[in-house]
Design an enzyme around this catalytic site. Structure first.
Site, short mmCIF file in Angstrom:
data_model
loop_
_atom_site.label_atom_id
_atom_site.label_comp_id
_atom_site.label_asym_id
_atom_site.label_seq_id
_atom_site.Cartn_x
_atom_site.Cartn_y
_atom_site.Cartn_z
CD GLU A 164 31.74 21.90 -33.16
OE1 GLU A 164 31.33 22.82 -32.41
OE2 GLU A 164 31.01 21.25 -33.91
CE LYS A 222 28.73 13.76 -46.47
NZ LYS A 222 27.36 14.24 -46.21
CG MET A 245 43.03 40.30 -14.45
SD MET A 245 44.13 40.60 -13.05
CE MET A 245 45.12 39.09 -13.04
#
Lengths: 577, 199
Positions: free
Chosen positions: A67, A179, A492
């Protein structure tokens, strides 16, 4: 597109029709002009996916692999198209996996609508399977959120969601739909949201303030323009150019403002911030009037606030009132849309040139060229430097590609050495600094960009945070180009360890897998290059390839990005080496 | 201390006035939406500002609620917090007030055992003298009610304590500003403003 429009009109004519909540979701999205959704199904959002099955011809769904990939793809899509990015996820882990992207979209003002499934309303609060309080969790990082428990709320709530996400300072919105609300039926009638009593996204331009600002600008000897993403979000690129050209004021850009003002414009003096250009940082503390447009004085731009632009009068043009006087005290605050404010300013300012002042920036450029750029672009090192690669990509694409970067050294190098010439061609994670952003954002950007070249530039660390999205790129044949600048380090962090922690490289070295074989495993054409004499051809080959392409470049392992404003130091303390 | 130093200290004091910690009342007008209270309070949480008292009430305008929040902070921070609160979509308006800009009041309840009440008229006199009143009389205890500022309700608390106070509770502060503007007028102005903007 035409069929979409006709059907919209037909639907508009119909008074109401009885449909399910999940169908109302899909129809509402179509009414908002959405044509692509990024998402991942699961139990609590199954009714919506079932409806989607019947609408595949009108609403394209891209199945991601995680996701987080869905929301970053939606962000990339939104940043390039200027439209609202949409993603679907199920309840529980599906919803929580969106959170990083939502926070990223929030701090970087990206319009997103997330639709999450939720357990049936009777089970709310019972610790049901895959139940999580996503409304509570997402509240601090969304511009607005709402839980739908009744089917008939759906059209109005989705209309609100889109209105809120894209108006004013854009941001992410989350709609959680139980739902049962997806299954239940309602009388569907869609009306776009045109206003909300308690929400005033675009403040009224105060012309008195504009007059004062114009007066200050006209009397300035060393005026200086700082531009941020607000210019792009307001579509004010032309107004910015007209304003800058009329007043002759040098323009510098924040990270997210890059591409708002063409890099080859003579008034463009460069990139602001911690790893920005030398002149733009130094001159902040020498200008007499600082005009900030659509930017929020982030700490990566300002460094130590107590020594930031203290000598200058500050004009702040900003749509979000909470940003005004938040970090830097303003003398004249213009709380307005950047386009509107610049338009009003243009007619009030004098035609001018500031050649001597501009020359001061050029003198700084010369110093930066000698001390940093020359040795970076033509190094004596055996291994390639990141900047060489970016410079080549920039030249070969004429600065016209969309560059999607992740977070870290490669991001700063790409921002410094890519010559952005087209608006909305820089997609990166700025405020949140989300590693793993670039790969999914790049394929989302490519879905929106059509024929425009989209190139992801990623470090070997960030690449592995969302590497699974190679699967989405493969499945949907998204012809995005991926460059991984591999130094086998979290570069970095390693640079900071070298400079500020006596080279104690604590957990920054990466033992990496064979990225080329992984890409090939995903059916993506791939190549690896490590020699300087081969890089030119390798980039040509990548750009010429018809389809997705992965290029790994082995770069100098312990390279540092300079200039640099050390954390906590002021902009005047910028170090060239 | 040198004279210069004294002058410098005075300057600093003046500057610090805006940054001086003091009780501040934040008044928020909102649409009635469940979950919004959470949205408002996390803005304080983020800056680690402790909410000392909070009250949610209806207003004279239907469907509009007013949150009255008491914090200890400096004015500058409070103003920034208020700007963040205003960003919440359902918030109609938010304001920060110092003590002299509002009329405010609190309510306290005291539960004392009936036995001490029966020992003479000391408590009764105490109640009368402190402007409190008896709210309820039960078989085992009585409940005393007093409205007043924090120091006043606390004063009675201190006086009742020796008698074996069973329970004490104080409400959040409620406040109205000293400005003459009504909520309805403010809302009308807001609506007008939104019309101009959407044009």
């Amino acid at each position: 597109m035409e069929t979409l429009l006709t059907s919209t009109t037909q639907e508009g004519k119909k008074m109401t029709e009885k449909i399910s909540g999940s169908e109302a979701v899909i129809k509402s999205l179509i009414m908002e002009g959405v044509n692509t959704v990024f998402g991942y199904p699961g139990g609590a959002i199954m009714p919506i996916y079932d409806t989607l099955y019947h609408y595949e011809d009108r609403l394209k769904h891209i199945l991601v692999r995680h996701e987080q990939g869905a929301i970053h793809a939606a962000q990339g899509f939104a940043r390039v198209s200027g439209e609202v990015g949409v993603c679907f996820a199920t309840s529980g882990p599906g919803a929580t996996n969106l959170i990083t992207g939502i926070a990223d979209a929030s701090i970087d003002s990206t319009p997103i609508v997330c639709i999450t499934g939720q357990v049936t309303s009777k089970l709310l609060g019972t610790d049901a399977f895959q139940e999580t309080d996503v409304i509570g969790i997402s509240m601090p990082v969304t511009k607005w959120n709402y839980q739908v428990t009744k089917a008939d709320e759906i059209p109005e709530i989705i209309a609100r969601a889109f209105y809120i996400a894209k108006s004013g300072r854009p941001g992410p919105v989350l709609i959680d739909i139980t739902k049962d609300a997806q299954f239940d039926s309602l009388d569907f009638h869609y009306k776009k949201c045109e206003g909300i009593r308690s929400y005033h996204p675009v403040p009224k331009l105060d012309l008195k303030k504009v007059d004062q600002a114009a007066e200050l600008i006209n009397s300035a000897k060393k005026p200086y323009l700082l531009v941020g993403q607000g210019v792009l979000l307001a579509h004010a690129e032309k107004e910015l150019k007209d304003f800058a050209e009329k007043t002759g004021i040098p323009v510098a850009s924040t990270l997210l403002g890059l591409s708002a003002f063409s890099d080859d414009h003579e008034l463009n003096v460069g990139f602001l911030g911690m790893h920005g250009n030398y002149g733009p940082n130094i001159k902040t503390n020498e200008c007499d009037v600082l005009i900030a447009v659509g930017m929020r004085f982030d700490d990566r731009v300002t460094g130590d606030l107590s020594t930031y632009a203290k000598q200058a009068k500050v004009i702040h043009i900003e749509i979000d009132p909470s940003e005004i006087d938040k970090n830097v005290k303003t003398d004249i605050a213009i709380n307005a849309d950047a386009k509107e404010a610049l338009k009003a300013l243009i007619s009030r300012v004098d035609q001018k040139q500031h050649s001597a002042w501009l020359q001061e920036f050029r003198d700084c450029d010369k110093l930066e060229q000698e001390k940093v750029i020359n040795t970076t672009l033509a190094p004596e090192t055996e291994k390639l430097k990141m900047a060489e690669v970016i410079k080549l990509v920039s030249d070969k694409t004429k600065g016209e590609a969309v560059i999607v970067t992740d977070v870290g050294q490669h991001q700063m190098v790409a921002s410094r050495y890519y010559q952005f010439k087209k608006p909305k061609s820089n997609v990166t994670s700025g405020g949140l600094g989300t590693m793993g952003f670039a790969l999914p954002a790049a394929f989302g950007a490519k879905v929106a960009a059509g024929d425009k070249e989209v190139i992801a530039v990623i470090g070997d660390g960030g690449f592995q945070m969302t590497i699974q999205e190679l699967g989405s790129i493969f499945q949907y044949k998204v012809p995005v180009k991926i460059i991984v600048l591999n130094n086998n380090f979290l570069g970095m962090v390693r640079q900071w360890q070298q400079l500020f922690f006596d080279k104690r490289y604590s957990s920054t070295e990466l033992v990496n897998p064979d990225f080329v074989r992984i890409s090939e495993g995903y059916g993506i054409e791939a190549n690896r290059v490590s020699e300087r004499e081969k890089i030119d051809d390798a980039i040509d080959k990548m750009l010429a390839y018809d389809g997705a392409y992965f290029l790994e470049v082995e770069v100098e392992r312990e390279d540092n990005v300079f200039p640099m404003v050390p954390a906590g130091a002021g902009v005047s303390d910028i170090r060239l080496e | 201390m040198e004279l210069n130093d004294i002058a410098k200290t005075m300057d600093e004091e003046l500057m610090n006035n805006h940054q001086e910690e003091k009780p501040l009342t934040i008044s928020v007008l909102t649409e009635n939406k469940s979950g919004l209270l959470n949205g408002v309070t996390i803005i304080f949480t983020r800056r680690k500002i402790n909410i000392e008292a909070i009250n949610v009430s209806i207003t004279e305008v239907e469907g509009v609620s007013r949150y009255t929040i008491l914090i200890r902070s400096n004015r500058e921070t409070a103003e920034k917090v208020v700007k963040q609160i205003r960003k919440l979509v359902e918030v109609l308006g938010a304001f920060v007030y110092e003590e002299d800009e509002i009329h405010y009041q609190e309510l306290a309840l005291y539960k004392v055992p009936m036995s001490v009440f029966l020992q003479g008229n000391k408590i009764e006199r105490l109640v009368r003298n402190s402007g409190a009143r008896i709210l309820a009389i039960e078989r085992d205890y009585i409940v005393i009610e007093k409205t007043g500022h924090k120091n006043e309700t606390y004063d009675l608390f201190e006086k009742l304590k020796p008698y074996g106070l069973l329970e004490f509770v104080r409400s959040g502060r409620i406040a109205v500003s000293k400005s003459k503007r009504e909520t309805a007028t403010f809302l009308k102005e807001l609506e007008e403003a939104s019309k101009i903007k959407s044009n």
